[in-house]
Scaffold this active site. Structure first.
Site, PDB file in Angstrom:
ATOM      1  N   HIS A  59      -9.508   0.981   5.260  1.00 38.14           N
ATOM      2  CA  HIS A  59      -8.389   1.226   5.834  1.00 38.14           C
ATOM      3  C   HIS A  59      -8.498   2.377   7.042  1.00 38.14           C
ATOM      4  CE1 HIS A  59      -4.144   2.622   6.725  1.00 38.14           C
ATOM      5  NE2 HIS A  59      -3.851   1.419   5.790  1.00 38.14           N
ATOM      6  N   ASN A  65       0.901  -1.192  -0.044  1.00 41.47           N
ATOM      7  CA  ASN A  65       0.086   0.040  -0.011  1.00 41.47           C
ATOM      8  C   ASN A  65       0.884   1.421  -0.110  1.00 41.47           C
ATOM      9  OD1 ASN A  65      -2.084   2.122   0.518  1.00 41.47           O
ATOM     10  ND2 ASN A  65      -2.511   1.269   2.417  1.00 41.47           N
ATOM     11  N   LYS A 115       0.156   4.143  -0.255  1.00 39.49           N
ATOM     12  CA  LYS A 115      -0.574   5.445   0.425  1.00 39.49           C
ATOM     13  C   LYS A 115      -0.346   6.753  -0.560  1.00 39.49           C
ATOM     14  CE  LYS A 115      -0.187   3.274   4.812  1.00 39.49           C
ATOM     15  NZ  LYS A 115      -0.151   3.383   6.155  1.00 39.49           N
ATOM     16  N   GLU A 171      -5.452  -4.852  10.687  1.00 40.43           N
ATOM     17  CA  GLU A 171      -4.250  -4.111  10.968  1.00 40.43           C
ATOM     18  C   GLU A 171      -4.660  -3.161  12.285  1.00 40.43           C
ATOM     19  OE1 GLU A 171      -2.483  -2.890   7.001  1.00 40.43           O
ATOM     20  OE2 GLU A 171      -4.292  -1.460   7.250  1.00 40.43           O
ATOM     21  N   SER A 182       3.344  -1.951  10.354  1.00 44.93           N
ATOM     22  CA  SER A 182       4.637  -1.811  10.588  1.00 44.93           C
ATOM     23  C   SER A 182       5.420  -3.335  10.301  1.00 44.93           C
ATOM     24  CB  SER A 182       5.190  -1.438  12.091  1.00 44.93           C
ATOM     25  OG  SER A 182       4.708  -0.089  12.334  1.00 44.93           O
ATOM     26  N   GLY A 225       2.256   2.468  10.695  1.00 40.54           N
ATOM     27  CA  GLY A 225       3.134   3.630  10.489  1.00 40.54           C
ATOM     28  C   GLY A 225       4.045   3.837  11.864  1.00 40.54           C
ATOM     29  N   GLU A 232      -7.072   4.803   7.955  1.00 40.28           N
ATOM     30  CA  GLU A 232      -6.795   6.060   7.735  1.00 40.28           C
ATOM     31  C   GLU A 232      -8.051   6.717   7.103  1.00 40.28           C
ATOM     32  OE1 GLU A 232      -3.138   5.468   5.465  1.00 40.28           O
ATOM     33  OE2 GLU A 232      -2.256   5.022   7.572  1.00 40.28           O
ATOM     34  N   GLY A 234       4.819   1.351   4.649  1.00 39.41           N
ATOM     35  CA  GLY A 234       6.172   2.170   4.527  1.00 39.41           C
ATOM     36  C   GLY A 234       7.218   1.345   3.837  1.00 39.41           C
TER      37      GLY A 234
HETATM   38  P1  PGA Z   1       2.610   0.516   7.706  1.00 41.97           P
HETATM   39  O1  PGA Z   1       1.053   0.497   6.987  1.00 41.97           O
HETATM   40  O2  PGA Z   1       3.214  -0.902   7.130  1.00 41.97           O
HETATM   41  O3  PGA Z   1       3.293   1.733   7.095  1.00 41.97           O
HETATM   42  O4  PGA Z   1       2.473   0.397   9.330  1.00 41.97           O
HETATM   43  C1  PGA Z   1       0.353  -0.405   6.681  1.00 41.97           C
HETATM   44  C2  PGA Z   1      -0.964  -0.333   6.163  1.00 41.97           C
HETATM   45  O5  PGA Z   1      -1.285   1.113   6.652  1.00 41.97           O
HETATM   46  O6  PGA Z   1      -1.583  -0.685   5.574  1.00 41.97           O
END
Ligand code: PGA
Length: 244
Positions: A92, A9, A11, A164, A206, A170, A94, A228
């Site tokens: 998601h 992803n 983002k 998640e 993460s 993140g 977010e 990330g």
């Molecule tokens: P992250 O994001 O690996 O940066 O923690 C995961 C996600 O939001 O799908």
């Protein structure tokens, strides 16, 4: 054992030049065969062309809950499918937290995605406060139950679920193997009871190359959703290797 699914992803990151170099690095390693990359919507066409003829697959990060029509700023499931998306991330955290998406929106997005021939990757997860209060499993199962009831069990069966935990996204603080094993066990049990026991269940939050093989060796972990680390070719490739 079925191959593990690795989804990147991106983002709201990337540029024409960065995408080109990231994808070209991913294509140089066979371990990325079968993995999915989800660039921002404006780059779908570019990335579709870059991965043409390879086994890397394309996904979107969001989809309109509506069909084509007067919905300024939205992108429909039909449009994403036309640009080669096989997957679309929905719900998601977010989008739930920053863009006001509720369970009903998530369910409707699942419905339109499946109708357009795509696989929704439905994200669920608890906040830190909910976990500290001991409510993690109840919160996650309630999100899934809403998806099942509002979208229907057939649509859920055609989806992938990603657990998640919001506090792990993140932050660099991934859930422990024990947390993941317990949550995935609870989710799989519920899915089996609902007749959706076959669907793939990913972990996200993460995920880094370190520890990725232990994570994916856990029973009930069918792959990972990577944020990330999906922007760094060497890291994404290493995670794909861990999935092999
Ligand atoms: P992250 O994001 O690996 O940066 O923690 C995961 C996600 O939001 O799908």
């Amino acid at each position: 054992m079925a191959a593990k699914l690795v989804v990147g992803n991106w983002k709201m990151n990337g540029s024409v030049e960065k995408n080109r170099s990231l994808v070209s690095a991913l294509l140089q390693d066979e371990a990325t065969a079968g993995a999915v990359v989800c660039p921002p919507c404006v780059y779908l066409s570019q990335v579709r062309d870059l991965i043409a003829g390879s086994r890397l697959r394309l996904g979107a990060q969001n989809v309109s809950r509506y069909g084509d029509g007067a919905y300024t700023g939205d992108v429909s499931a039909q449009m994403l499918a036309e640009f080669g998306c096989r997957y679309v991330i929905v719900g998601h955290s977010e989008r739930r937290a920053l863009f006001g998406e509720f369970d009903a929106d998530v369910a409707q997005k699942m419905v339109v995605a499946v109708a357009a021939g795509m696989t929704p990757i439905v994200c669920v997860g608890e906040s830190l406060q909910q976990r500290q209060q001991g409510d993690a499993v109840a919160v996650v199962l309630a999100q899934l139950q809403a998806a099942k009831e509002l979208a229907g069990v057939e649509v859920l069966q055609a989806s992938v679920v990603a657990y998640e935990p919001v506090w792990a996204i993140g932050t660099g603080v991934a859930a422990t193997l024990l947390d993941v094993a317990q949550m995935h066990g609870a989710i799989k049990t519920a899915l089996r009871e609902w007749g959706a026991g076959d669907l793939s269940l990913l972990y996200g939050g993460s995920v880094k190359p370190e520890g990725a093989s232990e994570l994916m060796a856990l029973p009930g972990v069918d792959g990972v959703l990577v944020g990330g680390a999906s922007l760094v070719a060497a890291q994404f490739v290493a995670i794909c290797r861990a999935a092999m």
